[in-house]
Design an enzyme around this catalytic site. Structure first.
Site, PDB file in Angstrom:
ATOM      1  N   ASN A  46      52.274   3.481 -52.868  1.00 61.10           N
ATOM      2  CA  ASN A  46      53.624   3.764 -52.377  1.00 61.10           C
ATOM      3  C   ASN A  46      54.034   2.728 -51.345  1.00 61.10           C
ATOM      4  O   ASN A  46      53.215   2.253 -50.554  1.00 61.10           O
ATOM      5  CB  ASN A  46      53.769   5.195 -51.852  1.00 61.10           C
ATOM      6  CG  ASN A  46      52.735   5.612 -50.838  1.00 61.10           C
ATOM      7  OD1 ASN A  46      51.614   5.119 -50.841  1.00 61.10           O
ATOM      8  ND2 ASN A  46      53.097   6.525 -49.971  1.00 61.10           N
ATOM      9  N   GLU A  59      53.129   5.765 -58.421  1.00 62.55           N
ATOM     10  CA  GLU A  59      53.125   5.850 -59.885  1.00 62.55           C
ATOM     11  C   GLU A  59      54.141   4.892 -60.486  1.00 62.55           C
ATOM     12  O   GLU A  59      53.875   4.206 -61.469  1.00 62.55           O
ATOM     13  CB  GLU A  59      53.470   7.276 -60.356  1.00 62.55           C
ATOM     14  CG  GLU A  59      52.473   8.345 -59.943  1.00 62.55           C
ATOM     15  CD  GLU A  59      52.827   9.004 -58.617  1.00 62.55           C
ATOM     16  OE1 GLU A  59      53.241   8.293 -57.675  1.00 62.55           O
ATOM     17  OE2 GLU A  59      52.661  10.226 -58.518  1.00 62.55           O
ATOM     18  N   CYS A  96      55.956  13.253 -58.503  1.00 65.75           N
ATOM     19  CA  CYS A  96      57.306  13.780 -58.279  1.00 65.75           C
ATOM     20  C   CYS A  96      58.132  13.718 -59.574  1.00 65.75           C
ATOM     21  O   CYS A  96      57.743  13.082 -60.563  1.00 65.75           O
ATOM     22  CB  CYS A  96      57.996  12.995 -57.160  1.00 65.75           C
ATOM     23  SG  CYS A  96      58.650  11.412 -57.688  1.00 65.75           S
TER      24      CYS A  96
HETATM   25  N1  THU Z   1      54.682   9.695 -53.122  1.00 65.18           N
HETATM   26  C1  THU Z   1      54.139   8.990 -54.153  1.00 65.18           C
HETATM   27  O1  THU Z   1      53.771   7.820 -54.009  1.00 65.18           O
HETATM   28  N2  THU Z   1      54.008   9.616 -55.350  1.00 65.18           N
HETATM   29  C2  THU Z   1      54.416  10.891 -55.616  1.00 65.18           C
HETATM   30  O2  THU Z   1      54.365  11.327 -56.757  1.00 65.18           O
HETATM   31  C3  THU Z   1      54.913  11.740 -54.529  1.00 65.18           C
HETATM   32  C4  THU Z   1      55.132  11.067 -53.229  1.00 65.18           C
HETATM   33  C5  THU Z   1      54.828   9.034 -51.829  1.00 65.18           C
HETATM   34  C6  THU Z   1      56.268   8.785 -51.423  1.00 65.18           C
HETATM   35  C7  THU Z   1      56.149   8.721 -49.910  1.00 65.18           C
HETATM   36  O3  THU Z   1      55.817   7.392 -49.552  1.00 65.18           O
HETATM   37  C8  THU Z   1      54.971   9.623 -49.593  1.00 65.18           C
HETATM   38  O4  THU Z   1      54.272   9.829 -50.800  1.00 65.18           O
HETATM   39  C9  THU Z   1      55.365  10.962 -49.002  1.00 65.18           C
HETATM   40  O5  THU Z   1      56.262  11.627 -49.804  1.00 65.18           O
END
Ligand code: THU
Length: 133
Positions: A46, A59, A96
């Site tokens: 992320n 992802e 998500c």
């Molecule tokens: N996040 C992801 O990388 N993948 C997901 O499926 C859900 C959330 C990240 C986004 C943000 O940087 C952190 O997790 C908190 O939401």
């Protein structure tokens, strides 16, 4: 939970390693992902931004990296939320909705997503009746 085989465990370890590259100074919630296409791994983590809405999930970064590498058919995607507390609900480790829609676009028909500490899923499990054209 379906136990991961040795190859899938390796992918999950790679996803955990990818999470260490996360740029997550705001949430402090690091996520790593590996998209496999044509047997090749494409990593993602992320990447947050001070303008919060610009954040990209691990992802999607992994899947987009596969596309940038010339691949359109992802066969496996491993995800690891290394900062999720051990006893938090499993939903805190699941992809998500936005990422699920991108999976629907880029997954091979029999593709599997491996969620570290949770189990394995198909896109039909995660996003039944996904929008498509
Ligand atoms: N996040 C992801 O990388 N993948 C997901 O499926 C859900 C959330 C990240 C986004 C943000 O940087 C952190 O997790 C908190 O939401």
């Amino acid at each position: 939970m379906v136990e991961a085989n040795a190859a899938d465990l390796e992918l999950l370890v790679l996803a955990r390693e990818a999470a260490t590259r996360a740029h997550a100074p705001y949430s402090r919630f690091r996520v790593g992902a590996v998209a496999v296409a044509d047997g090749q791994p494409f990593l993602g983590c992320n990447v947050e931004n001070a303008s919060f809405g610009l954040t990209a999930c691990a992802e999607r970064v992994a899947m987009w990296s596969a596309v940038a590498g010339g691949r359109r058919q992802i066969s496996r995607l491993a995800v690891a939320c290394v900062d999720a507390p051990p006893h938090a609900p499993t939903t805190s480790r699941m992809p998500c909705g936005a990422c699920r829609q991108v999976m629907a676009e880029l997954f091979a028909p029999d593709a599997i997503i491996l969620v570290d500490g949770v189990g394995q899923f198909t896109i039909a499990d995660l996003l039944p009746g996904a929008f498509g054209r």
